[in-house]
Write a protein that holds these residues in place. Structure first.
Motif, PDB file in Angstrom:
ATOM      1  N   LYS A 319      25.360  42.709  47.875  1.00 19.23           N
ATOM      2  CA  LYS A 319      25.385  42.427  46.451  1.00 19.23           C
ATOM      3  C   LYS A 319      26.286  41.216  46.185  1.00 19.23           C
ATOM      4  O   LYS A 319      27.237  40.964  46.919  1.00 19.23           O
ATOM      5  N   ARG A 320      25.988  40.506  45.117  1.00 14.22           N
ATOM      6  CA  ARG A 320      26.820  39.362  44.738  1.00 14.22           C
ATOM      7  C   ARG A 320      27.766  39.761  43.619  1.00 14.22           C
ATOM      8  O   ARG A 320      27.350  40.346  42.610  1.00 14.22           O
ATOM      9  N   LEU A 321      29.029  39.444  43.798  1.00 14.19           N
ATOM     10  CA  LEU A 321      30.014  39.775  42.779  1.00 14.19           C
ATOM     11  C   LEU A 321      29.891  38.808  41.609  1.00 14.19           C
ATOM     12  O   LEU A 321      29.470  37.662  41.762  1.00 14.19           O
ATOM     13  N   ASN A 322      30.277  39.290  40.426  1.00 15.16           N
ATOM     14  CA  ASN A 322      30.258  38.423  39.257  1.00 15.16           C
ATOM     15  C   ASN A 322      31.483  37.490  39.287  1.00 15.16           C
ATOM     16  O   ASN A 322      32.339  37.603  40.169  1.00 15.16           O
ATOM     17  N   PRO A 323      31.620  36.566  38.336  1.00 13.98           N
ATOM     18  CA  PRO A 323      32.758  35.617  38.366  1.00 13.98           C
ATOM     19  C   PRO A 323      34.119  36.299  38.351  1.00 13.98           C
ATOM     20  O   PRO A 323      35.105  35.719  38.819  1.00 13.98           O
ATOM     21  N   GLN A 324      34.213  37.506  37.814  1.00 11.14           N
ATOM     22  CA  GLN A 324      35.482  38.221  37.770  1.00 11.14           C
ATOM     23  C   GLN A 324      35.753  39.022  39.040  1.00 11.14           C
ATOM     24  O   GLN A 324      36.783  39.690  39.158  1.00 11.14           O
ATOM     25  N   GLY A 325      34.836  38.949  40.002  1.00  7.90           N
ATOM     26  CA  GLY A 325      35.032  39.673  41.257  1.00  7.90           C
ATOM     27  C   GLY A 325      34.652  41.134  41.170  1.00  7.90           C
ATOM     28  O   GLY A 325      35.164  41.956  41.945  1.00  7.90           O
ATOM     29  N   TYR A 334      32.386  47.773  39.425  1.00 12.21           N
ATOM     30  CA  TYR A 334      33.521  48.140  40.268  1.00 12.21           C
ATOM     31  C   TYR A 334      34.297  46.859  40.623  1.00 12.21           C
ATOM     32  O   TYR A 334      33.713  45.909  41.148  1.00 12.21           O
ATOM     33  N   PHE A 335      35.600  46.885  40.328  1.00  9.18           N
ATOM     34  CA  PHE A 335      36.401  45.709  40.669  1.00  9.18           C
ATOM     35  C   PHE A 335      36.666  45.675  42.176  1.00  9.18           C
ATOM     36  O   PHE A 335      37.082  46.669  42.772  1.00  9.18           O
ATOM     37  N   VAL A 336      36.408  44.544  42.769  1.00  7.19           N
ATOM     38  CA  VAL A 336      36.639  44.363  44.203  1.00  7.19           C
ATOM     39  C   VAL A 336      37.803  43.387  44.437  1.00  7.19           C
ATOM     40  O   VAL A 336      38.845  43.752  44.964  1.00  7.19           O
ATOM     41  N   CYS A 337      37.596  42.131  44.034  1.00  8.53           N
ATOM     42  CA  CYS A 337      38.627  41.106  44.259  1.00  8.53           C
ATOM     43  C   CYS A 337      38.218  39.854  43.512  1.00  8.53           C
ATOM     44  O   CYS A 337      37.109  39.349  43.715  1.00  8.53           O
ATOM     45  N   GLU A 338      39.114  39.352  42.654  1.00  5.21           N
ATOM     46  CA  GLU A 338      38.763  38.179  41.871  1.00  5.21           C
ATOM     47  C   GLU A 338      38.561  36.944  42.751  1.00  5.21           C
ATOM     48  O   GLU A 338      37.815  36.032  42.394  1.00  5.21           O
ATOM     49  N   ALA A 339      39.215  36.919  43.898  1.00  8.42           N
ATOM     50  CA  ALA A 339      39.072  35.759  44.794  1.00  8.42           C
ATOM     51  C   ALA A 339      37.686  35.706  45.435  1.00  8.42           C
ATOM     52  O   ALA A 339      37.281  34.674  45.959  1.00  8.42           O
ATOM     53  N   LEU A 340      36.959  36.827  45.374  1.00 13.34           N
ATOM     54  CA  LEU A 340      35.608  36.886  45.949  1.00 13.34           C
ATOM     55  C   LEU A 340      34.533  36.715  44.887  1.00 13.34           C
ATOM     56  O   LEU A 340      33.358  37.021  45.146  1.00 13.34           O
ATOM     57  N   GLY A 341      34.890  36.216  43.710  1.00 15.05           N
ATOM     58  CA  GLY A 341      33.900  35.998  42.661  1.00 15.05           C
ATOM     59  C   GLY A 341      32.771  35.097  43.136  1.00 15.05           C
ATOM     60  O   GLY A 341      33.004  34.096  43.828  1.00 15.05           O
ATOM     61  N   HIS A 342      31.526  35.491  42.805  1.00 13.04           N
ATOM     62  CA  HIS A 342      30.300  34.780  43.188  1.00 13.04           C
ATOM     63  C   HIS A 342      29.937  34.952  44.668  1.00 13.04           C
ATOM     64  O   HIS A 342      28.935  34.393  45.117  1.00 13.04           O
TER      65      HIS A 342
END
Length: 345
Positions: A319-325, A334-342
């Motif tokens: 899955k692709r994370l949104n801009p907020q990670g 589900y929050f994963v990591c903001e540094a991994l946004g997109h």
């Protein structure tokens, strides 16, 4: 006789006067003054030879002739190199050997002491045990060297050191410890020396974040994409980064003897000059008095702006994370990591 409250000179004068009067047996006289017969005869002989109590003063034990003492020219060369580099005796000996002068370390130490150029506080002791990687570029250490005040603003030096060779890969004068500025410096370093296998850093910005459970930042994710393994030093244990910390100490000591730079351009110039001296001139005791440049070679792994996508096991749900990670999965975020946004995970 109040022996304890009289000076040494007074005791010698009294002894000589009583010895001349010969009212007491000489051996008993020496015993009463707490000196040997040979010492008593020496003081008596000195006085009778000169007729002056001044001859009873202590004389210099310095030899009248020192055939093995270095020449004034060599002594001046030692002092000149000391003033130029501010190094200790072992490094100065190596430097003089390169110039064709074989001056022993102990001799250099005596010259420095004689001219008041070394103190107990300045003495350093060799490390009893060292740890290092086997080859260049197996591990780089990176850190900020505090901050230096300027006329306007502050300078934040970013330093990068190769663990195996102690080679200073870069010292960059930055206006702020921002991730984008650090990335720009790393790209310059990668273009020049290639990529390391791993990098060691502390738990500080901009390569570590406390906002997620992985400590990832945009910068550290970019480094991972370069296929660089990231290692972190122990919290509160700067000795984990011993190479870069020692590099900082040498840098601080070197800059102490130079005029203080006032602009970012001046700081960068001073850093570049220091890095050249450190890599190509200054002998390193951990390298058998070689210079770091003798032990460093560039990496065979070249830097590329085209990054290969991360690989996942066959059958994994990607899955692709949104801009907020955040990950959207089955109607929930589900929050994963903001540094991994997109990023695809």
């Amino acid at each position: 006789m109040p022996w304890e409250v009289t000076s040494v000179m007074e005791r010698r004068i009294k002894f000589v006067l009583q010895a001349i009067l010969k009212e007491t047996n000489f051996s008993q006289l020496c015993l009463s003054f707490g000196i040997s017969r040979s010492a008593g005869y020496r003081w008596l002989w000195r006085y009778t030879e000169t007729g002056s109590v001044g001859s009873l003063m202590d004389r210099s034990r310095r030899p009248h002739h020192s055939p093995k003492r270095v020449s004034a020219e060599i002594e001046q060369r030692v002092l000149d190199e000391r003033r130029r580099y501010h190094w200790g005796a072992r490094k100065l000996r190596e430097l003089l050997l390169r110039q064709g002068l074989d001056v022993k370390t102990a001799t250099i130490n005596r010259i420095l002491k004689r001219h008041g150029m070394i103190t107990e506080k300045q003495r350093c002791y060799t490390a009893s045990r060292r740890f290092e990687r086997t080859n260049p570029n197996e591990l780089w250490q990176m850190d900020f060297k505090g901050e230096f005040a300027m006329t306007l603003g502050k300078c934040y030096p970013l330093t990068i050191v190769d663990d195996h060779s102690r080679f200073g890969l870069g010292i960059f004068a930055l206006t702020h410890p921002q991730g984008k500025l650090v990335q720009r410096c790393l790209i310059e370093t990668f273009d020049r020396y290639g990529l390391p296998e791993a990098m060691l850093m502390d738990h500080g910005a901009p390569w570590w974040s406390t906002t997620n459970g992985y400590g990832l930042t945009t910068l550290s994710v970019w480094l991972i994409k370069q296929n660089i393994r990231l290692l972190w030093s122990g919290i509160g244990h700067p000795q984990t980064q011993g190479k870069v910390e020692r590099f900082h100490r040498t840098l601080k000591e070197d800059l102490r003897h130079l005029p203080k730079p006032e602009t970012l351009h001046d700081w960068q110039k001073a850093f570049d000059q220091f890095r050249h001296r450190y890599n190509h001139i200054r002998p390193h005791e951990a390298l058998a008095m070689d210079v770091p440049a003798d032990h460093y070679t560039s990496s065979r792994r070249s830097y590329s702006t085209e990054l290969a996508p991360w690989e996942y096991p066959e059958g994994a749900i990607i899955k692709r994370l949104n801009p907020q990670g955040c990950l959207y999965y089955k109607g929930r975020y589900y929050f994963v990591c903001e540094a991994l946004g997109h990023e695809w995970i």
